[in-house]
Design a protein around this motif. Structure first.
Motif, PDB file in Angstrom:
ATOM      1  N   MET A  87       0.843  -1.197   0.000  1.00 56.38           N
ATOM      2  CA  MET A  87       0.000   0.000   0.000  1.00 56.38           C
ATOM      3  C   MET A  87       0.882   1.252   0.000  1.00 56.38           C
ATOM      4  SD  MET A  87      -3.333  -0.201   0.032  1.00 56.38           S
ATOM      5  CE  MET A  87      -3.917   1.220   0.915  1.00 56.38           C
ATOM      6  N   PRO A  88       0.883   2.024  -1.096  1.00 60.23           N
ATOM      7  CA  PRO A  88       1.697   3.241  -1.119  1.00 60.23           C
ATOM      8  C   PRO A  88       1.388   4.181   0.046  1.00 60.23           C
ATOM      9  CG  PRO A  88       0.842   2.753  -3.303  1.00 60.23           C
ATOM     10  CD  PRO A  88       0.185   1.796  -2.358  1.00 60.23           C
ATOM     11  N   SER A  89       0.140   4.221   0.472  1.00 61.79           N
ATOM     12  CA  SER A  89      -0.226   5.129   1.568  1.00 61.79           C
ATOM     13  C   SER A  89       0.417   4.716   2.888  1.00 61.79           C
ATOM     14  CB  SER A  89      -1.748   5.170   1.736  1.00 61.79           C
ATOM     15  OG  SER A  89      -2.257   3.887   2.014  1.00 61.79           O
ATOM     16  N   ALA A  90       0.825   3.436   3.012  1.00 64.04           N
ATOM     17  CA  ALA A  90       1.481   2.983   4.246  1.00 64.04           C
ATOM     18  C   ALA A  90       2.822   3.686   4.447  1.00 64.04           C
ATOM     19  CB  ALA A  90       1.676   1.479   4.225  1.00 64.04           C
ATOM     20  N   MET A 149       3.357   6.706   4.256  1.00 64.95           N
ATOM     21  CA  MET A 149       3.129   7.957   4.977  1.00 64.95           C
ATOM     22  C   MET A 149       3.436   7.780   6.463  1.00 64.95           C
ATOM     23  SD  MET A 149      -0.383   9.063   3.026  1.00 64.95           S
ATOM     24  CE  MET A 149      -0.930  10.025   4.418  1.00 64.95           C
ATOM     25  N   GLY A 150       3.106   6.599   6.999  1.00 59.47           N
ATOM     26  CA  GLY A 150       3.371   6.335   8.407  1.00 59.47           C
ATOM     27  C   GLY A 150       4.866   6.317   8.697  1.00 59.47           C
ATOM     28  N   LYS A 193       7.171   8.004   6.945  1.00 60.85           N
ATOM     29  CA  LYS A 193       7.644   9.380   6.838  1.00 60.85           C
ATOM     30  C   LYS A 193       7.263  10.212   8.045  1.00 60.85           C
ATOM     31  CE  LYS A 193       7.613   9.419   1.807  1.00 60.85           C
ATOM     32  NZ  LYS A 193       6.973   9.960   0.585  1.00 60.85           N
TER      33      LYS A 193
END
Length: 199
Positions: A191-194, A196-197, A199
């Motif tokens: 998941m690309p959005s993972a 974000m955690g 970063k």
């Protein structure tokens, strides 16, 4: 244990800590029995419209998984009595998902050839733990029901659970019945959005 002193910015090596068995589980979890002590479904028959397969148990399973295990009976369910002449299709829901979301797909099955099973689990648990749970249940079902073949249809996070389940199941049960896996919107590539955690 031996006494030791911690000094600021110093490296401390070879410290041995012993935790007494009574503290093996966090205090807040000690009101719950160990997971293996609960009674799970191993092929019970329930209709899809049963409230157990709806949205409310799914929410509890995401945000309070241990409470969900205590209150609701997780496991693999059949939606009709077992028929050895039919191929089981195991539906695996995703995060905060529930079996009733597969209603249209289940209605579309050719009833002369297939029979629907559903895997109900609290989605707030660790993925590997859920996969091991599925392996335990499926191993028991395969030993009792001996289906010639089983197919899995999984949605979203359920695809990750199913892939991990297959890794475990194939290694530990080489002569298993699973012959197919279909995933719907499952992030098998991550998941690309993972990120974000991180970063």
């Amino acid at each position: 244990t031996d006494e030791f002193e911690v000094i600021e910015r110093a490296k401390v090596r070879r410290i041995k800590l012993k935790i007494d068995s009574e503290y093996g589980r966090p205090r807040e979890l000690q009101k719950y029995k160990p997971l293996e002590a609960y009674n799970f479904s191993r092929g019970d028959v329930l209709p899809l419209n049963d409230p157990l397969f709806g949205e409310e148990p799914a929410k509890l399973g995401m945000w309070e998984p241990l409470e969900a295990v205590k209150k609701h009976r997780a496991g693999i369910y059949m939606l009709q009595p077992y028929d050895p002449a039919k191929t089981p299709v195991l539906f695996v829901h995703g995060m905060v998902g529930y079996p009733q979301q597969f209603g249209a797909l289940i209605e579309g099955l050719d009833e002369s050839r297939f029979q629907p099973w559903v895997f109900l689990y609290p989605s707030g648990f660790n993925l590997t733990g859920i996969a091991r749970f599925a392996h335990m249940l499926m191993t028991e079902l395969e030993s009792k029901r001996t289906p010639a073949r089983t197919c899995i249809v999984a949605h979203s996070m359920g695809g990750l659970v199913s892939r991990k389940f297959l890794d475990i199941h194939i290694e530990k049960t080489p002569n298993n019945s699973v012959r197919g896996l279909v995933t719907l919107a499952s992030p098998l590539g991550g998941m690309p959005s993972a990120a974000m955690g991180v970063k």
